[in-house]
Enzyme design. Structure first.
Site, PDB file in Angstrom:
ATOM      1  CG  ASP A 285      -3.511   4.849  -2.834  1.00 51.15           C
ATOM      2  OD1 ASP A 285      -2.547   4.280  -2.293  1.00 51.15           O
ATOM      3  OD2 ASP A 285      -4.686   4.533  -2.617  1.00 51.15           O
TER       4      ASP A 285
ATOM      5  CG  ASP B 125      -1.815   1.214   1.310  1.00 46.66           C
ATOM      6  OD1 ASP B 125      -2.031   1.864   0.265  1.00 46.66           O
ATOM      7  OD2 ASP B 125      -2.293   1.528   2.409  1.00 46.66           O
TER       8      ASP B 125
END
Length: 462
Positions: A352, A162
């Site tokens: 992201d 992540d």
């Protein structure tokens, strides 16, 4: 502590099975193969799309330092989205019972979820709650996962990667749901002093809330093996409590935050920073070549310490400074659709890898789709595009344009090449002026982050 070579198992990445491609180490860099893990789901595609929108709304609020939407608000988003399904889409299979969203009649027959748009009675309940749908407000149906080794003796742990957070954690052997302490955290690998002789509990608490779940527990030190590199006494978290979204994940045992160290709620060095501190790599750079799952080609990789120049066109390389709030947020110079430049409200983009969609301010999403032939605004406020769209949408960073692959303009087509599909470009419903740039765009580029310099680098992927 020095492990025997037999215990330093090569890191691999999984898509339900282990990827046997080797780790590469050269010129102060460590490269791991990656694949995108696609979880099977019978949930209607519109609701899966909304799950990703929910994640995006939470993450953007966090980046802005604002209170994010509550679980109740995210559930309401799903209820609203379900209410717009057409009569021909009234019935669809529920996903696994691991994803139950509690409601008043959770003992009712929920072998199928009915969306009953024609129920107009004053006391009609929300369409999802009518059948106790197994819909969670924060779920993800796709992740990039890695297998790392922890503890003594060394054991494998499958970890979600992540780039939008800075904490590393795995589940502990006393892990329970944060909403129900009588339920465990699923069929995972757990870490504790009982399974690792090098495990030391600091008894310091930590917690984190993501756009796709939450975890809390204590900080520990133990041995982490990353790409064959041994990090002794590495400090990270073990989770005693996790949200349903993590507990019901049948693959991942934890999460590795690969964002800036400033994002760490644990206030500890990230694994990438620890690799630098130990002298294994020279810079806290993380580079991604994200694969497209339906291409069935093993091109995905993550590189620590630099850029793999075999994965991009060097003539397109550009480095862009980011704003200094912890997230990687470069200036977005502009967007073109089929060569036509747009006037945008949003001028910055949160990068992201953990977000499947490209999500734009409402005004900008409208401008983009107005230029895509066949795109339509749905009652939900989101858009559809032709399943076979060939539109060229390009984002400009650092003065260079990078085009999205038309395949990625479609969200979960299910193999359809005719008719309309949900757009891979979502629209925020609030007044945010930022873009959230996820995999819709990032699969077309080679994407690098540099924690020490607070920059990103982009190039056309090959």
């Amino acid at each position: 502590m020095q492990f025997p070579a037999s215990l330093l198992a090569t890191i691999t990445l999984a898509l339900l099975s282990v990827d046997a491609r080797p780790v590469k180490r050269s010129n102060g860099m460590i490269t791991l193969p990656i694949r995108k893990l696609q979880r099977d789901s019978n949930l209607h595609v519109e609701l899966r799309h909304q799950q990703h929108m929910n994640r995006a709304e939470r993450l953007v609020a966090r980046a802005a330092g604002l209170p994010g939407p509550s679980d109740a608000q995210l559930s309401a988003n799903l209820e609203r989205r379900a209410s717009f399904l057409s009569p021909s889409e009234k019935r669809f299979n529920r996903p696994s019972s691991d994803y139950l969203l509690p409601s008043e009649d959770s003992d009712s027959d929920i072998s199928n979820l009915a969306v009953e748009n024609d129920d107009t009675s004053s006391n009609s309940r929300p369409v999802l709650a009518q059948k106790s749908s197994d819909v969670q407000p924060e779920g993800n149906d796709a992740s990039y996962v890695a297998t790392v080794q922890l503890g003594t003796p060394s054991r494998d742990f499958v970890i979600i990667l992540d780039s939008g957070s800075g904490d590393f954690w795995v589940e502990s052997d006393v892990c329970v749901l944060d909403t129900d302490n009588s339920q465990g955290c699923g069929n995972h690998s757990f870490l504790s002093e009982a399974s690792s002789s090098s495990f030391v509990n600091t008894h310091k608490d930590w917690s984190i809330t993501y756009g796709s779940g939450a975890a809390a527990g204590e900080l520990v030190t133990d041995t982490l093996v990353l790409g064959g590199m041994v990090l002794g006494n590495h400090t990270f978290g073990v989770a005693h409590n996790v949200s349903q979204s993590f507990a019901s994940d049948r693959i991942a045992d934890g999460l590795m935050g690969l964002g800036r160290g400033a994002l760490s709620n644990q206030n500890t060095p990230t694994p990438v920073q620890s690799l630098v501190n130990a002298g294994f790599i020279k810079q806290a750079i993380t580079s991604y070549r994200l694969p497209r799952i339906h291409d069935n080609v093993d091109v995905g990789e993550v590189t620590f310490g630099g850029l793999d120049n075999t994965k991009f066109d060097p003539s397109t390389l550009v480095t862009v400074n980011c704003t200094d709030n912890g997230f990687y947020i470069p200036v977005l110079d502009g967007i073109t659709v089929n060569g036509a430049s747009l006037t945008l409200l949003g001028t910055h983009a949160i990068m992201d890898t953990g977000t499947s969609l490209l999500v734009a301010p409402k005004q900008d999403a409208a401008a983009i789709h107005a230029k895509i032939p066949g795109a339509k605004l749905q009652n939900s406020g989101q858009y559809s595009v032709p399943c076979n769209t060939a539109a060229s949408v390009a984002l400009k960073f650092g003065g260079k344009e990078f085009a999205i692959n038309p395949k990625d303009l479609v969200f979960a087509s299910g193999g359809r090449t005719t008719g309309d599909c949900s757009s891979g470009i979502g629209a925020f419903t609030d007044d945010t002026a930022r873009f959230l740039v996820g995999d819709t765009f990032l699969k077309a580029v080679y994407f690098s982050t540099n924690d020490g310099e607070n920059t990103i680098t982009l190039a056309k992927a090959i």
